[in-house]
Scaffold this motif. Structure first.
Motif, mmCIF file in Angstrom:
data_model
loop_
_atom_site.group_PDB
_atom_site.id
_atom_site.type_symbol
_atom_site.label_atom_id
_atom_site.label_comp_id
_atom_site.label_asym_id
_atom_site.label_seq_id
_atom_site.Cartn_x
_atom_site.Cartn_y
_atom_site.Cartn_z
ATOM 1 N N UNK A 120 13.411 -4.623 -5.972
ATOM 2 C CA UNK A 120 14.651 -4.237 -6.647
ATOM 3 C C UNK A 120 14.726 -2.725 -6.858
ATOM 4 N N UNK A 121 15.912 -2.157 -6.659
ATOM 5 C CA UNK A 121 16.074 -0.711 -6.784
ATOM 6 C C UNK A 121 16.297 -0.276 -8.226
ATOM 7 N N UNK A 122 16.088 0.994 -8.456
ATOM 8 C CA UNK A 122 16.665 1.660 -9.624
ATOM 9 C C UNK A 122 17.988 2.204 -9.101
ATOM 10 N N UNK A 123 19.079 1.822 -9.739
ATOM 11 C CA UNK A 123 20.364 2.308 -9.250
ATOM 12 C C UNK A 123 21.325 2.529 -10.395
ATOM 13 N N UNK A 160 7.782 1.510 -5.237
ATOM 14 C CA UNK A 160 7.077 0.268 -5.550
ATOM 15 C C UNK A 160 6.183 0.525 -6.751
ATOM 16 N N UNK A 161 6.566 -0.038 -7.888
ATOM 17 C CA UNK A 161 5.857 0.245 -9.141
ATOM 18 C C UNK A 161 4.382 -0.155 -9.068
ATOM 19 N N UNK A 162 4.098 -1.305 -8.444
ATOM 20 C CA UNK A 162 2.704 -1.773 -8.344
ATOM 21 C C UNK A 162 1.820 -0.780 -7.594
ATOM 22 N N UNK A 163 2.410 -0.071 -6.634
ATOM 23 C CA UNK A 163 1.643 0.881 -5.819
ATOM 24 C C UNK A 163 1.771 2.307 -6.339
ATOM 25 N N UNK A 164 2.612 2.501 -7.345
ATOM 26 C CA UNK A 164 2.866 3.828 -7.906
ATOM 27 C C UNK A 164 3.333 4.813 -6.833
ATOM 28 N N UNK A 165 4.255 4.357 -5.993
ATOM 29 C CA UNK A 165 4.795 5.228 -4.956
ATOM 30 C C UNK A 165 5.629 4.449 -3.961
ATOM 31 N N UNK A 166 5.871 5.066 -2.834
ATOM 32 C CA UNK A 166 6.714 4.488 -1.787
ATOM 33 C C UNK A 166 5.846 3.677 -0.829
ATOM 34 N N UNK A 167 6.326 2.474 -0.496
ATOM 35 C CA UNK A 167 5.613 1.581 0.421
ATOM 36 C C UNK A 167 6.562 1.119 1.523
ATOM 37 N N UNK A 180 0.836 -1.187 0.000
ATOM 38 C CA UNK A 180 0.000 0.000 0.000
ATOM 39 C C UNK A 180 0.883 1.253 0.000
ATOM 40 N N UNK A 181 0.572 2.177 -0.878
ATOM 41 C CA UNK A 181 1.323 3.426 -0.998
ATOM 42 C C UNK A 181 1.203 4.236 0.292
ATOM 43 N N UNK A 182 2.339 4.757 0.755
ATOM 44 C CA UNK A 182 2.365 5.569 1.978
ATOM 45 C C UNK A 182 2.115 7.031 1.640
ATOM 46 N N UNK A 183 1.488 7.766 2.572
ATOM 47 C CA UNK A 183 1.283 9.196 2.351
ATOM 48 C C UNK A 183 2.558 9.963 2.706
ATOM 49 N N UNK A 184 2.619 11.219 2.265
ATOM 50 C CA UNK A 184 3.827 12.027 2.438
ATOM 51 C C UNK A 184 4.239 12.160 3.909
ATOM 52 N N UNK A 222 11.040 0.959 2.435
ATOM 53 C CA UNK A 222 11.749 1.258 3.684
ATOM 54 C C UNK A 222 12.454 0.027 4.235
ATOM 55 N N UNK A 223 11.866 -1.135 4.049
ATOM 56 C CA UNK A 223 12.514 -2.380 4.484
ATOM 57 C C UNK A 223 13.823 -2.578 3.707
ATOM 58 N N UNK A 224 13.789 -2.364 2.402
ATOM 59 C CA UNK A 224 15.000 -2.503 1.599
ATOM 60 C C UNK A 224 16.003 -1.402 1.921
ATOM 61 N N UNK A 225 15.530 -0.175 2.121
ATOM 62 C CA UNK A 225 16.442 0.925 2.467
ATOM 63 C C UNK A 225 17.189 0.620 3.759
ATOM 64 N N UNK A 226 16.493 0.090 4.748
ATOM 65 C CA UNK A 226 17.137 -0.251 6.021
ATOM 66 C C UNK A 226 18.179 -1.353 5.807
#
Length: 95
Positions: free
Chosen positions: A54-57, A70-77, A1-5, A81-85
């Motif tokens: 998978x990242x864009x890098x 997250x492409x499926x959610x069209x935003x950040x999910x 699910x896409x997260x809000x700002x 954050x799990x991958x960033x950590x």
């Protein structure tokens, strides 16, 4: 699910090396040399496969730029954050 700002900004407080813009979270790491950068990328790749996310890098010599969304959610999910950590942990271990 896409997260809000607001949720994204709150979660970013735990990841000071990351920024939110263009519907994704971004960071950049500079390593001692290409070998160290590539080593980190290899370790990150295994984590990406484990999380199936998978990242864009891009990599130029000793600099690694990463963008997560997250492409499926069209935003950040939460997956981003799990991958960033996980990436933060890997890069810290490289130092």
């Amino acid at each position: 699910m896409k997260l809000d700002d607001n949720t994204i900004e709150k979660k970013l407080s735990q990841l000071p090396e990351w920024e939110y813009y263009d519907n994704a979270i971004h960071t950049e790491y500079e390593f001692e040399n290409f070998k160290d950068c590539f080593s980190a990328m290899s370790r990150i790749a295994f984590e990406c496969e484990a999380l199936n996310h998978h990242p864009n890098w891009s990599n130029i010599y000793n600099v690694l730029k990463i963008s997560l969304s997250t492409h499926d959610a069209d935003g950040v999910t939460d997956k981003d954050f799990q991958l960033a950590q996980a990436i933060e942990t890997i890069v810290e271990e490289e130092d």
